[in-house]
Design an enzyme around this catalytic site. Structure first.
Site, PDB file in Angstrom:
ATOM      1  N   SER A 149      12.720  14.150  -9.502  1.00  0.00           N
ATOM      2  CA  SER A 149      11.589  14.832  -8.901  1.00  0.00           C
ATOM      3  C   SER A 149      11.702  16.357  -9.051  1.00  0.00           C
ATOM      4  CB  SER A 149      11.529  14.483  -7.415  1.00  0.00           C
ATOM      5  OG  SER A 149      12.763  14.810  -6.802  1.00  0.00           O
ATOM      6  N   TYR A 180       9.576  14.316  -3.852  1.00  0.00           N
ATOM      7  CA  TYR A 180       8.986  12.982  -3.822  1.00  0.00           C
ATOM      8  C   TYR A 180       9.277  12.288  -2.487  1.00  0.00           C
ATOM      9  CZ  TYR A 180       8.379  12.728  -9.009  1.00  0.00           C
ATOM     10  OH  TYR A 180       8.002  12.910 -10.322  1.00  0.00           O
ATOM     11  N   ASN A 203      16.774   9.267  -6.163  1.00  0.00           N
ATOM     12  CA  ASN A 203      16.957   8.096  -5.287  1.00  0.00           C
ATOM     13  C   ASN A 203      15.619   7.579  -4.789  1.00  0.00           C
ATOM     14  OD1 ASN A 203      20.084   7.766  -4.160  1.00  0.00           O
ATOM     15  ND2 ASN A 203      19.626   9.750  -5.041  1.00  0.00           N
ATOM     16  N   GLU A 260      18.546  23.492  -1.708  1.00  0.00           N
ATOM     17  CA  GLU A 260      17.818  24.271  -2.732  1.00  0.00           C
ATOM     18  C   GLU A 260      17.823  25.768  -2.428  1.00  0.00           C
ATOM     19  OE1 GLU A 260      14.146  22.745  -4.254  1.00  0.00           O
ATOM     20  OE2 GLU A 260      15.053  20.784  -4.597  1.00  0.00           O
ATOM     21  N   THR A 263      19.885  12.991  -4.391  1.00  0.00           N
ATOM     22  CA  THR A 263      20.460  13.852  -5.436  1.00  0.00           C
ATOM     23  C   THR A 263      21.136  15.122  -4.909  1.00  0.00           C
ATOM     24  OG1 THR A 263      18.215  14.728  -5.618  1.00  0.00           O
ATOM     25  CG2 THR A 263      18.942  13.182  -7.329  1.00  0.00           C
TER      26      THR A 263
END
Ligand code: DGL
Length: 274
Positions: free
Chosen positions: A12, A43, A75, A153, A186
């Site tokens: 994603s 996502y 995932n 992030e 992730t």
């Protein structure tokens, strides 16, 4: 199918680079095409229908690049979309759920496994289903930890705020006395130190990305599709190309942190074409 053909990895967004990193390590000669759907990320809070449509497009993009194998690093997409889409293609595809679940089943001693992931992953029950297919007697406890993705992030991996949020999320996992915790997203491998510290030594952390890379190695060997550069001395380094569905700037920045080095060759694509 040629051995030199690239492996396609999609996610994603940037998170799938934790899976790509494991592939680069284990299969250094493989040419890799990575697609990150940064324009539509995340996502994890979306409906099954939307995730399925996005996943279909991500796969279609990789197929155009004549990949020999596809890894769904996300995932959330692996949980709700891959099973339905996989059979439409001849190229072998793997998600991250089965390898992560299998490793958890092999490593638990007290039969109590925790799964953490996005709302989509946890809501799908995909990990629990896989675990129970392998051993119906095991107890599975699942928990969504949606704040971890933006924290990672933004680079908040070793901040006090992240530690406090993780402590709050994981309280219930501690209460149910799991001995194995699957990092079913992730981004979570970047929080390994924080999670290990909170859960303590008695809990084994399973990195689904790492387990998936091992499974990819096994499957490529079995189909005799390993790049021949692997048997040269020194091994021939594969080429890595990155594609994203929005401006590449933020991807490039975050990717440096995820991979521990700069990435170049990032191309923007119009994913709505697929
Ligand atoms: N890649 C996603 C996953 O592993 C996390 C980010 C998102 O929600 O898109 O579930």
């Amino acid at each position: 199918m040629s051995n030199e053909a690239p492996i396609g990895i999609f996610d994603s967004g940037v998170g799938g680079l934790t899976v790509a990193r494991e592939i680069f390590e284990l299969l250094p000669s493989e040419n890799v095409i990575y697609f990150g759907d940064v324009g539509r990320t995340p996502y994890g809070g979306r409906s099954k229908e939307i995730i399925k449509e996005f996943t279909r497009q991500d796969i279609a993009f990789l197929m155009e690049h004549k990949v020999k194998f596809i890894i769904c690093a996300c995932n959330s997409a692996s949980s709700v979309a891959l099973i339905d889409l996989k059979s439409d293609y001849e190229v072998e595809m793997i998600g991250v759920i089965e390898p992560g679940a299998k490793a958890a089943v092999e490593r638990t001693k007290n039969g109590r496994i925790g799964i953490i992931g996005t709302h989509a992953t946890v809501g799908s029950n995909a990990y629990a289903r896989c675990v129970h297919e392998l051993n119906p007697d095991l107890k599975v406890f699942s928990l969504a930890c949606p704040l971890f993705v933006p924290l990672v992030e933004e680079g908040y991996v070793d901040k006090e705020a992240t530690y406090l949020i993780a402590q709050d999320y994981l309280r219930t996992m501690k209460d149910v006395e799991i001995d194995t915790l699957v990092l079913g997203c992730t981004h979570y491998p970047l929080l390994k130190d924080v999670l290990a510290d909170i859960m303590g030594d008695s809990v084994t952390l399973i990195d689904s990305g790492e387990e998936t890379a091992r499974e990819v190695y096994r499957l490529l060997s079995k189909s005799e599709l390993i790049n021949p550069g692997m048997s040269q001395s020194p091994v021939l380094e594969g080429e890595h190309q990155y594609f994203v569905s929005d401006v590449p700037d933020k991807f490039a920045q975050v990717a440096t942190r995820f991979l521990g080095r700069m990435v170049d060759r990032i191309t923007r694509v119009d994913i709505s074409r697929y």
